[in-house]
Design an enzyme around this catalytic site. Sequence first.
Site, PDB file in Angstrom:
ATOM      1  N   HIS A  12       0.862  -1.187   0.000  1.00  0.00           N
ATOM      2  CA  HIS A  12       0.000   0.000   0.000  1.00  0.00           C
ATOM      3  C   HIS A  12       0.894   1.231   0.000  1.00  0.00           C
ATOM      4  O   HIS A  12       1.570   1.513   0.986  1.00  0.00           O
ATOM      5  CB  HIS A  12      -0.907  -0.013   1.237  1.00  0.00           C
ATOM      6  CG  HIS A  12      -1.920   1.088   1.264  1.00  0.00           C
ATOM      7  ND1 HIS A  12      -2.940   1.130   2.192  1.00  0.00           N
ATOM      8  CD2 HIS A  12      -2.074   2.205   0.501  1.00  0.00           C
ATOM      9  CE1 HIS A  12      -3.678   2.210   1.983  1.00  0.00           C
ATOM     10  NE2 HIS A  12      -3.161   2.890   0.967  1.00  0.00           N
ATOM     11  N   GLU A  27      -1.737  -1.074  -3.746  1.00  0.00           N
ATOM     12  CA  GLU A  27      -2.907  -0.371  -3.236  1.00  0.00           C
ATOM     13  C   GLU A  27      -2.572   1.112  -3.124  1.00  0.00           C
ATOM     14  O   GLU A  27      -1.473   1.470  -2.695  1.00  0.00           O
ATOM     15  CB  GLU A  27      -3.306  -0.912  -1.864  1.00  0.00           C
ATOM     16  CG  GLU A  27      -3.664  -2.386  -1.860  1.00  0.00           C
ATOM     17  CD  GLU A  27      -3.938  -2.919  -0.464  1.00  0.00           C
ATOM     18  OE1 GLU A  27      -4.625  -3.941  -0.357  1.00  0.00           O
ATOM     19  OE2 GLU A  27      -3.457  -2.310   0.515  1.00  0.00           O
ATOM     20  N   HIS A  29      -8.644  -7.686   4.404  1.00  0.00           N
ATOM     21  CA  HIS A  29      -8.669  -6.743   5.518  1.00  0.00           C
ATOM     22  C   HIS A  29      -9.082  -7.456   6.804  1.00  0.00           C
ATOM     23  O   HIS A  29     -10.186  -7.957   6.923  1.00  0.00           O
ATOM     24  CB  HIS A  29      -9.586  -5.540   5.302  1.00  0.00           C
ATOM     25  CG  HIS A  29      -9.292  -4.438   6.292  1.00  0.00           C
ATOM     26  ND1 HIS A  29      -8.212  -3.586   6.147  1.00  0.00           N
ATOM     27  CD2 HIS A  29      -9.889  -4.088   7.449  1.00  0.00           C
ATOM     28  CE1 HIS A  29      -8.181  -2.745   7.165  1.00  0.00           C
ATOM     29  NE2 HIS A  29      -9.181  -3.034   7.970  1.00  0.00           N
TER      30      HIS A  29
END
Length: 262
Positions: free
Chosen positions: A43, A70, A215
């Site tokens: 990310h 991400e 997640h």
Amino acid sequence: MRFGLNIDHIVTLREIRKTYEPEILEALFIAKNTHKVDLITIHLREDKRHIQNEDVLRLLEISPLPINIECSINVAITDFLCSLKNKPSKVTIVPENRNEVTTEGGLDCSLKGLGEVIRAYHNKGIEVSLFVDPLKDALHFAKEHQVKQVEFHTGVYANLHNALYSNANNQIHAISALKDKCPKELKEELHNAFLQLRRMSKEAFFMGIVVCAGHGLNYTNVKELLKIPSLRELNIGHSVVSKAVLVGLEKAILEMAQLIKR
């Protein structure tokens, strides 16, 4: 089931001390050499709290595994990723709030500029995925914008499962909204969260959209998701890195892979 390993928190440890270790490339090759990891997820946040632009460049230059990046729709990040000589295998667009500890929910598909960012990546030949809550509106938005993958936010499911079947509610960072709920209420909400993931995964499948999920997934709550036949990929990071602190990264990866690749 494809196993995407998120290695953000390998870099979090490095950035806490602003030093050179642990080395992100070493983590990459440990993952590769297990022959159980299908892709690496990172990310690239606006605040650069862990992954840095240089990490992206190094990973894309030498990684033998596909790289999933991400990121938000921040202009500077979009321009950086679109300018890369070595392209990621996909970019997953996520919501981002500078004050959040971690991503708090799925992407708001009415976000101004989202369509333009998707087109920018498509114009560079970069596949796009959207990190969304398991809702029909999100699937229709993806279809309208020629997005062939979505990643369902599993945080609600994961938090409920943890509250019921672990000691999460007795820990210092217990979720206050779940702490005072009785087991019956938690079970009902967990069941509904799972059903929603399953329903929307099936819906996506019939729309021709590949479904990923991630997640808050860990060694306990991931098992139930394997019952969703249209789910193709799981992206998991924090729980694997947490276990790696105690048992080593290779063993932590292999233990997770044993669960999700049965």
